[in-house]
Design a protein around this motif. Structure first.
Motif, mmCIF file in Angstrom:
data_model
loop_
_atom_site.group_PDB
_atom_site.id
_atom_site.type_symbol
_atom_site.label_atom_id
_atom_site.label_comp_id
_atom_site.label_asym_id
_atom_site.label_seq_id
_atom_site.Cartn_x
_atom_site.Cartn_y
_atom_site.Cartn_z
ATOM 1 N N ASP A 147 0.526 -5.336 20.457
ATOM 2 C CA ASP A 147 -0.787 -4.926 20.972
ATOM 3 C C ASP A 147 -1.760 -6.102 21.032
ATOM 4 O O ASP A 147 -2.962 -5.893 21.204
ATOM 5 C CB ASP A 147 -1.368 -3.814 20.081
ATOM 6 C CG ASP A 147 -2.412 -2.978 20.814
ATOM 7 O OD1 ASP A 147 -2.328 -2.876 22.056
ATOM 8 O OD2 ASP A 147 -3.312 -2.441 20.154
ATOM 9 N N ASP A 148 -1.225 -7.313 20.885
ATOM 10 C CA ASP A 148 -2.049 -8.536 20.968
ATOM 11 C C ASP A 148 -3.217 -8.519 19.980
ATOM 12 O O ASP A 148 -4.291 -9.065 20.260
ATOM 13 C CB ASP A 148 -2.584 -8.752 22.382
ATOM 14 C CG ASP A 148 -1.472 -9.031 23.375
ATOM 15 O OD1 ASP A 148 -0.529 -9.743 23.001
ATOM 16 O OD2 ASP A 148 -1.552 -8.529 24.515
ATOM 17 N N VAL A 149 -3.021 -7.883 18.826
ATOM 18 C CA VAL A 149 -4.075 -7.843 17.815
ATOM 19 C C VAL A 149 -4.332 -9.267 17.314
ATOM 20 O O VAL A 149 -3.397 -9.976 16.958
ATOM 21 C CB VAL A 149 -3.669 -6.936 16.646
ATOM 22 C CG1 VAL A 149 -4.687 -7.010 15.518
ATOM 23 C CG2 VAL A 149 -3.522 -5.493 17.132
ATOM 24 N N PRO A 150 -5.602 -9.715 17.288
ATOM 25 C CA PRO A 150 -5.892 -11.086 16.856
ATOM 26 C C PRO A 150 -5.405 -11.393 15.455
ATOM 27 O O PRO A 150 -4.837 -12.462 15.210
ATOM 28 C CB PRO A 150 -7.422 -11.171 16.939
ATOM 29 C CG PRO A 150 -7.802 -10.142 17.949
ATOM 30 C CD PRO A 150 -6.816 -9.025 17.765
ATOM 31 N N GLY A 151 -5.643 -10.457 14.503
ATOM 32 C CA GLY A 151 -5.236 -10.773 13.139
ATOM 33 C C GLY A 151 -5.233 -9.583 12.214
ATOM 34 O O GLY A 151 -5.858 -8.550 12.479
ATOM 35 N N GLY A 152 -4.535 -9.749 11.118
ATOM 36 C CA GLY A 152 -4.476 -8.710 10.096
ATOM 37 C C GLY A 152 -3.840 -9.259 8.836
ATOM 38 O O GLY A 152 -3.383 -10.405 8.793
ATOM 39 N N VAL A 153 -3.788 -8.446 7.822
ATOM 40 C CA VAL A 153 -3.202 -8.841 6.555
ATOM 41 C C VAL A 153 -2.808 -7.580 5.800
ATOM 42 O O VAL A 153 -3.442 -6.541 5.937
ATOM 43 C CB VAL A 153 -4.192 -9.691 5.719
ATOM 44 C CG1 VAL A 153 -5.462 -8.910 5.415
ATOM 45 C CG2 VAL A 153 -3.561 -10.212 4.429
ATOM 46 N N TYR A 154 -1.724 -7.680 5.030
ATOM 47 C CA TYR A 154 -1.403 -6.577 4.128
ATOM 48 C C TYR A 154 -1.119 -7.131 2.739
ATOM 49 O O TYR A 154 -0.751 -8.306 2.576
ATOM 50 C CB TYR A 154 -0.225 -5.739 4.632
ATOM 51 C CG TYR A 154 1.134 -6.369 4.554
ATOM 52 C CD1 TYR A 154 1.887 -6.341 3.378
ATOM 53 C CD2 TYR A 154 1.706 -6.981 5.671
ATOM 54 C CE1 TYR A 154 3.141 -6.910 3.306
ATOM 55 C CE2 TYR A 154 2.957 -7.550 5.617
ATOM 56 C CZ TYR A 154 3.680 -7.514 4.430
ATOM 57 O OH TYR A 154 4.931 -8.086 4.357
ATOM 58 N N ALA A 155 -1.312 -6.286 1.754
ATOM 59 C CA ALA A 155 -1.014 -6.629 0.364
ATOM 60 C C ALA A 155 -0.275 -5.468 -0.266
ATOM 61 O O ALA A 155 -0.592 -4.301 -0.015
ATOM 62 C CB ALA A 155 -2.291 -6.923 -0.418
#
Length: 448
Positions: free
Chosen positions: A63-71
């Motif tokens: 989806d061309d999402v600029p950025g993210g993070v998971y923990a």
């Protein structure tokens, strides 16, 4: 199961320790310490869900999402943090574990837990009338005024039509400007009798807390929760968000992809409902506390009270990627409480212009997940159910679960079950979500 795993791990470690000792490396070492050290090393590189990072990145790229993070959290440890992409589309500034996001309605978990904590301390009476703290609030039929209680605010059981006057929040009106509008409507049911998700009414818990403690709501959360839990990047409000040099920018979808949008004060005015900024590591610390590993900050009684099922939320059962696994859904105090594959899952989502956030933990397996994105992408609707639909079965498989993640239920911690055998008894067989092509779910399926 645990005994078999321990014996296997101990045997493996003892053989390894013997080999090292014969080489003269650990001749004088305590064999028990050596075994523990080797077991820790053996398991430290074992991911709880090895394919999750790949799937997470696939979904965001699709989806061309600029950025993210998971923990990912296990018991009292952060065992994995995986950032992806950039803070701002078109920039080279990467997201990292400490990048600050707006967490929107995940803010409600702090309000719910604080209210539960203050009730546990005798400082807030959940059965007190809201009218005693907010005399300006009145419904069309005054009979409803006296029946609205403090508990109803944070349990989403005011009885008022969902998201009442959120349009006025988005028009940048302050709380005192919106309250008079409630005189034009009545609750759909007697307060306490039905579910109706709120932001304006939920935020009235700030008035209750401030009058009962003599401190501003935001100050109390910072002093009582953020600071003692070492949530170094957590804050309230627009000014604090803008002051962070490591912050994610919001992105909304346009004709040619994602573009940034200036952050406004709108929902920040409603601190309890949507005012918190935080990083993945901050929320991981929050999950550790929720699972009972910071009892000096958040005691077991307060945790149990916050996740007590107050009202059924049948709408949640229709969530597209969730519904194959949900047996039931409720709202507690600032937390959703799902029955996911016959196990309790404590959860909340957040969605504000340009950001998505989700947080959840399993009391049975003492595992938690944080996901943050700097775009309003519908892929978020898949990420969390993918994780739990794989992890819960994995945690039940004796041949898979590594010693590091083997679960021994602690009798003093809040649990829905008292043993792993009880936890898995009668478990329905359900296939986890497939690793096929991403199924982009339309925006607006559920307001978090």
């Amino acid at each position: 199961m645990l005994r078999k795993l321990f014996c296997f791990a101990a045997a493996f470690s003892f053989a390894s320790a013997t080999a090292l000792a014969s080489a003269g490396q650990v001749a004088k070492a305590d064999p028990h310490e050596t075994i523990r050290a080797l077991m820790q090393k053996q398991n430290s590189e074992v991911a709880i869900f090895p394919q999750f990072q790949e799937r997470f990145e696939q979904l965001l790229r699709a989806d061309d999402v600029p950025g993210g993070v998971y923990a990912i959290v296990h018991r009292d440890r952060i065992v994995e943090v995986r950032p992806f992409g950039v803070r701002n589309a078109g920039s080279n500034e990467p997201i990292d574990a400490n990048t600050v996001f707006r967490i929107a309605s995940v803010s409600k978990t702090f309000a719910g837990s604080l209210t539960s904590l203050l009730a546990d301390q005798g400082l807030v009476d959940l059965n007190a009338r809201v009218l005693d703290y907010v005399p300006d609030l009145s419904f069309k039929n005054p009979e409803f005024n006296a029946s609205l209680r403090v508990e109803h605010l944070v349990a989403q059981t005011t009885g008022v039509i969902p998201n009442a006057y959120d349009n006025l929040i988005e028009a940048n009106l302050e709380k005192q400007q919106i309250l008079p509008h409630f005189q034009r409507i009545n609750p759909m049911c007697t307060p306490g009798a039905c579910y109706g998700y709120q932001n304006v009414l939920f935020s009235l818990i700030e008035d209750v807390v401030e009058q009962r403690t003599g401190k501003a709501y935001t100050q109390l959360v910072e002093e009582t929760l953020f600071t003692p839990l070492n949530m170094q990047h957590a804050s309230f409000g627009l000014d604090a968000y803008l002051a962070s040099n490591n912050r994610a920018a919001p992105h909304i979808r346009g004709r040619n992809g994602w573009f940034t949008r200036e952050v406004g004060p709108h929902y920040y005015r409603y601190a309890a409902a949507a005012g918190v900024n935080a990083s993945a590591t901050d929320l991981a610390q929050w999950l550790i506390a929720q699972m009972g590993y910071a009892p000096d900050v958040l005691p077991t009684t307060a945790i149990l009270n916050s996740r007590e099922k107050r009202v059924r939320t049948t709408r949640d059962l229709r969530r597209r990627s969730w519904r194959p696994f949900l047996n039931d859904a409720h709202y507690g105090l600032g937390w959703r409480v799902y029955e996911f594959m016959n196990h309790e899952l404590v959860y909340h989502g957040g969605w504000v212009q340009g950001f998505r956030a989700e947080i959840a933990y399993s009391p049975d397996y003492e595992i938690g997940l944080v996901v943050l994105m700097n775009a309003e992408s519908a892929v978020m609707n898949e990420i969390t159910p993918i994780f739990w639909s794989h992890v819960i079965p994995l945690m039940q498989e004796e041949q898979w679960v590594p010693y590091l993640y083997a679960n021994s239920i602690r009798s003093l911690e809040p649990k829905a079950v008292d043993s792993l055998e009880h936890a898995t008894a009668g478990q329905q067989s359900r296939e986890p979500l497939p690793f096929g092509e991403p199924q982009l779910i339309p925006v607006g399926v559920l307001t978090p």
